[in-house]
Design an enzyme around this catalytic site. Sequence first.
Site, PDB file in Angstrom:
ATOM      1  N   GLU A 156       0.687   2.828 -11.439  1.00  0.00           N
ATOM      2  CA  GLU A 156       0.714   4.283 -11.301  1.00  0.00           C
ATOM      3  C   GLU A 156       1.564   4.965 -12.362  1.00  0.00           C
ATOM      4  O   GLU A 156       2.629   5.534 -12.059  1.00  0.00           O
ATOM      5  CB  GLU A 156       1.196   4.683  -9.896  1.00  0.00           C
ATOM      6  CG  GLU A 156       0.277   4.204  -8.798  1.00  0.00           C
ATOM      7  CD  GLU A 156       0.580   4.840  -7.448  1.00  0.00           C
ATOM      8  OE1 GLU A 156       1.620   5.491  -7.310  1.00  0.00           O
ATOM      9  OE2 GLU A 156      -0.248   4.685  -6.533  1.00  0.00           O
ATOM     10  N   TYR A 211      -5.464   6.630  -1.611  1.00  0.00           N
ATOM     11  CA  TYR A 211      -4.963   6.896  -0.262  1.00  0.00           C
ATOM     12  C   TYR A 211      -5.580   8.135   0.365  1.00  0.00           C
ATOM     13  O   TYR A 211      -5.839   8.180   1.553  1.00  0.00           O
ATOM     14  CB  TYR A 211      -3.438   7.078  -0.282  1.00  0.00           C
ATOM     15  CG  TYR A 211      -2.681   5.804  -0.554  1.00  0.00           C
ATOM     16  CD1 TYR A 211      -2.330   4.959   0.495  1.00  0.00           C
ATOM     17  CD2 TYR A 211      -2.330   5.435  -1.848  1.00  0.00           C
ATOM     18  CE1 TYR A 211      -1.639   3.779   0.263  1.00  0.00           C
ATOM     19  CE2 TYR A 211      -1.634   4.252  -2.086  1.00  0.00           C
ATOM     20  CZ  TYR A 211      -1.304   3.433  -1.033  1.00  0.00           C
ATOM     21  OH  TYR A 211      -0.620   2.271  -1.255  1.00  0.00           O
ATOM     22  N   ASN A 221      -5.673   2.748  -7.075  1.00  0.00           N
ATOM     23  CA  ASN A 221      -4.886   2.991  -5.862  1.00  0.00           C
ATOM     24  C   ASN A 221      -5.430   4.255  -5.214  1.00  0.00           C
ATOM     25  O   ASN A 221      -5.363   5.329  -5.803  1.00  0.00           O
ATOM     26  CB  ASN A 221      -3.407   3.220  -6.202  1.00  0.00           C
ATOM     27  CG  ASN A 221      -2.721   1.955  -6.708  1.00  0.00           C
ATOM     28  OD1 ASN A 221      -3.329   0.888  -6.786  1.00  0.00           O
ATOM     29  ND2 ASN A 221      -1.457   2.069  -7.046  1.00  0.00           N
ATOM     30  N   ARG A 272      -1.123  -9.416  -4.496  1.00  0.00           N
ATOM     31  CA  ARG A 272      -0.664  -8.597  -5.611  1.00  0.00           C
ATOM     32  C   ARG A 272       0.807  -8.269  -5.403  1.00  0.00           C
ATOM     33  O   ARG A 272       1.175  -7.691  -4.384  1.00  0.00           O
ATOM     34  CB  ARG A 272      -1.493  -7.306  -5.664  1.00  0.00           C
ATOM     35  CG  ARG A 272      -1.081  -6.415  -6.791  1.00  0.00           C
ATOM     36  CD  ARG A 272      -1.571  -4.992  -6.650  1.00  0.00           C
ATOM     37  NE  ARG A 272      -0.639  -4.187  -7.416  1.00  0.00           N
ATOM     38  CZ  ARG A 272      -0.423  -2.901  -7.268  1.00  0.00           C
ATOM     39  NH1 ARG A 272      -1.062  -2.211  -6.357  1.00  0.00           N
ATOM     40  NH2 ARG A 272       0.452  -2.286  -8.012  1.00  0.00           N
ATOM     41  N   GLU A 289      -4.671  -0.650  -4.202  1.00  0.00           N
ATOM     42  CA  GLU A 289      -3.890  -0.204  -3.044  1.00  0.00           C
ATOM     43  C   GLU A 289      -4.747   0.716  -2.183  1.00  0.00           C
ATOM     44  O   GLU A 289      -5.527   1.509  -2.714  1.00  0.00           O
ATOM     45  CB  GLU A 289      -2.635   0.598  -3.457  1.00  0.00           C
ATOM     46  CG  GLU A 289      -1.493  -0.229  -3.969  1.00  0.00           C
ATOM     47  CD  GLU A 289      -0.267   0.611  -4.293  1.00  0.00           C
ATOM     48  OE1 GLU A 289      -0.040   1.647  -3.637  1.00  0.00           O
ATOM     49  OE2 GLU A 289       0.464   0.223  -5.218  1.00  0.00           O
ATOM     50  N   HIS A 295       6.576  -1.868 -11.553  1.00  0.00           N
ATOM     51  CA  HIS A 295       6.377  -1.028 -10.371  1.00  0.00           C
ATOM     52  C   HIS A 295       7.666  -0.233 -10.144  1.00  0.00           C
ATOM     53  O   HIS A 295       8.321  -0.366  -9.119  1.00  0.00           O
ATOM     54  CB  HIS A 295       5.993  -1.884  -9.160  1.00  0.00           C
ATOM     55  CG  HIS A 295       5.285  -1.122  -8.062  1.00  0.00           C
ATOM     56  ND1 HIS A 295       4.048  -1.481  -7.578  1.00  0.00           N
ATOM     57  CD2 HIS A 295       5.655  -0.031  -7.364  1.00  0.00           C
ATOM     58  CE1 HIS A 295       3.685  -0.634  -6.612  1.00  0.00           C
ATOM     59  NE2 HIS A 295       4.646   0.254  -6.461  1.00  0.00           N
TER      60      HIS A 295
HETATM   61  C1  GBH Z   1       1.790   4.038  -3.898  1.00  0.00           C
HETATM   62  O1  GBH Z   1       1.980   5.345  -4.351  1.00  0.00           O
HETATM   63  C2  GBH Z   1       2.848   3.141  -4.489  1.00  0.00           C
HETATM   64  O2  GBH Z   1       2.303   2.374  -5.541  1.00  0.00           O
HETATM   65  C3  GBH Z   1       3.523   2.250  -3.487  1.00  0.00           C
HETATM   66  O3  GBH Z   1       4.696   1.736  -4.043  1.00  0.00           O
HETATM   67  C4  GBH Z   1       3.785   3.020  -2.216  1.00  0.00           C
HETATM   68  O4  GBH Z   1       4.532   2.310  -1.279  1.00  0.00           O
HETATM   69  C5  GBH Z   1       2.445   3.386  -1.636  1.00  0.00           C
HETATM   70  O5  GBH Z   1       1.696   4.136  -2.534  1.00  0.00           O
HETATM   71  C6  GBH Z   1       2.547   4.214  -0.360  1.00  0.00           C
HETATM   72  O6  GBH Z   1       3.221   5.392  -0.607  1.00  0.00           O
HETATM   73  O7  GBH Z   1       7.017  12.963  -1.926  1.00  0.00           O
HETATM   74  O8  GBH Z   1       5.348  14.633  -1.414  1.00  0.00           O
HETATM   75  O9  GBH Z   1       6.132  14.369  -3.691  1.00  0.00           O
HETATM   76  C7  GBH Z   1       1.071   6.296  -3.835  1.00  0.00           C
HETATM   77  C8  GBH Z   1       1.130   7.579  -4.623  1.00  0.00           C
HETATM   78  C9  GBH Z   1       2.709   9.131  -5.435  1.00  0.00           C
HETATM   79  C10 GBH Z   1       2.151   9.100  -3.123  1.00  0.00           C
HETATM   80  C11 GBH Z   1       3.945   9.950  -5.127  1.00  0.00           C
HETATM   81  C12 GBH Z   1       3.374   9.906  -2.790  1.00  0.00           C
HETATM   82  C13 GBH Z   1       4.935  11.532  -3.631  1.00  0.00           C
HETATM   83  C14 GBH Z   1       4.550  12.615  -2.703  1.00  0.00           C
HETATM   84  N1  GBH Z   1       2.356   8.297  -4.305  1.00  0.00           N
HETATM   85  N2  GBH Z   1       3.722  10.752  -3.920  1.00  0.00           N
HETATM   86  S1  GBH Z   1       5.869  13.738  -2.428  1.00  0.00           S
END
Ligand code: GBH
Length: 489
Positions: free
Chosen positions: A193, A333, A331, A103, A398, A148
């Site tokens: 996202e 995490y 996605n 992807r 993700e 993206h």
């Molecule tokens: C994904 O976002 C992205 O799609 C990808 O590009 C990225 O590399 C990957 O995750 C890992 O981060 O700075 O405390 O305000 C995940 C969702 C949304 C998580 C924005 C972090 C900001 C947190 N992200 N968020 S903060």
Amino acid sequence: MWIPSATLIVVLAVTAGLCDDRLPPASHTMFPKGFKFGASTAAYQVEGGWNADGKGPSIWDDYLHKHPDFIKNRNNGDVADDSYHLYKDDVKAIKEIGFQTYRFSISWPRVLPTGRTNQVNQPGIDYYMNVIDELLANGIEPVVALYHWDLPVPLQDIGGWLNPDIADLFTEYADLMFKTYGDKVKWWITINEAQSVAGGYGGGNAAPALNLHGTGDYLAGHNLLRAHGKAYRMYQQKYSHQGGKISMAFCGAPCFPTTQSPEDIAAADRCFQFSFGWFAHPVLRGDYPPIMREYIDRNSKAEGRNVSRLPYFTDEEIREINGTVDWFGLNYYTAYWGKEGAVGANPSTDRDSNVNKYFDPNWPSTASSWLKVIPQGLRLALQKLRQEYGNIPIIVTENGYPDNGDKDEKRIGYFETHLAEIRAAIYEDGINVTGYCLWSIIDNFEWRDGYTVKFGLVEVDFDSPNKTRTLKKSAYWFQNYMAMHKLIQ
Ligand code: GBH
């Protein structure tokens, strides 16, 4: 002489046994037939070549050139992994580990430097064709995201996602991509996202960092949905013969209710509706989640506004946007505990949701402050998606573990526990999860954390001129994991 052939017979017998529908599925340790594994990246995070061969600047190029202190160590994506030149090394690693899909995303300003179709950058078009051909030549299926986060600067100059015209401009760009690559690409993601994209307008952590919280984010989100819907309908009308399948990549961190009280259960539901629901409800059920509409309209009124901060779709738009994903890209995490409580800036999406979200101090920390390890949250998200949107095929687009380059064993544990939750969702809950793309194949530019936070299975020596790539322990672990848990198709 006879020993290898005996081994072969055993291997064939075992393989045949695993594929036999008359057998139970090996105590649910195996993924179902047809399940696909893959790895993900995004253009700005890996490509570099920020102005190579006619590429136009994106809002990330522009923002980081103007505000170098925005990123740890003043890093930026000018060179990154140099995948613009070294994509063959990436494909080699993907192949060696044994993934079936890759992807990646297309940089809009690399193919359309002004954002518009009157000026096409042929070297940019050729680059993605080369990537796709290299993947196909190695038996790897491309999954391609159109957006993206790297908007062409000339489009930001007219307001970016705040300008309603962006829906038509995005659709024109998407049309060119489907026309150019659609014979070879069958899996598309329009927007990665949308919630994070809207966050660039509502907050200050991502370009264009406008900090219009509680207004700009809802307006950007509105136009992201209009753009997605239009692009999907255009594909149906002009390119359905290509037989591709389209989704968005949705994000959010679900909340476990703090207690089983009705208030906490309702708060956990709002946590879902204000993140996943914001974008998934309009495309799968029609219009915004009723609870978002109710809370934001009420707050807007209380603030003395005659117009809600959450824009309204016309009836035609509701119809155009509803039913525009063929599969669900997830996605995932991390997750939170949730309880009732208005927190965050005023106004803001967080405050509107009236949910107090917090991490459990017992959940393992990682190199990213926003990411605690809680694999049960993945199953919770899958259960909630099924409950809200039925049995749509879900691909985890993700999922991954950040470190500072020294604790690769923990990455292995993260994958192992999250993949176990996926199997539980499949076999115990009957949820239709059909694939898994981890983040990321390779260490890359991790937005505000620059190159200090690493998500890759492959390590990159960022100081070396050829960005030397080395497989980590987790890469070999994943190679073995797929060999042992995946049926030969
Ligand atoms: C994904 O976002 C992205 O799609 C990808 O590009 C990225 O590399 C990957 O995750 C890992 O981060 O700075 O405390 O305000 C995940 C969702 C949304 C998580 C924005 C972090 C900001 C947190 N992200 N968020 S903060």
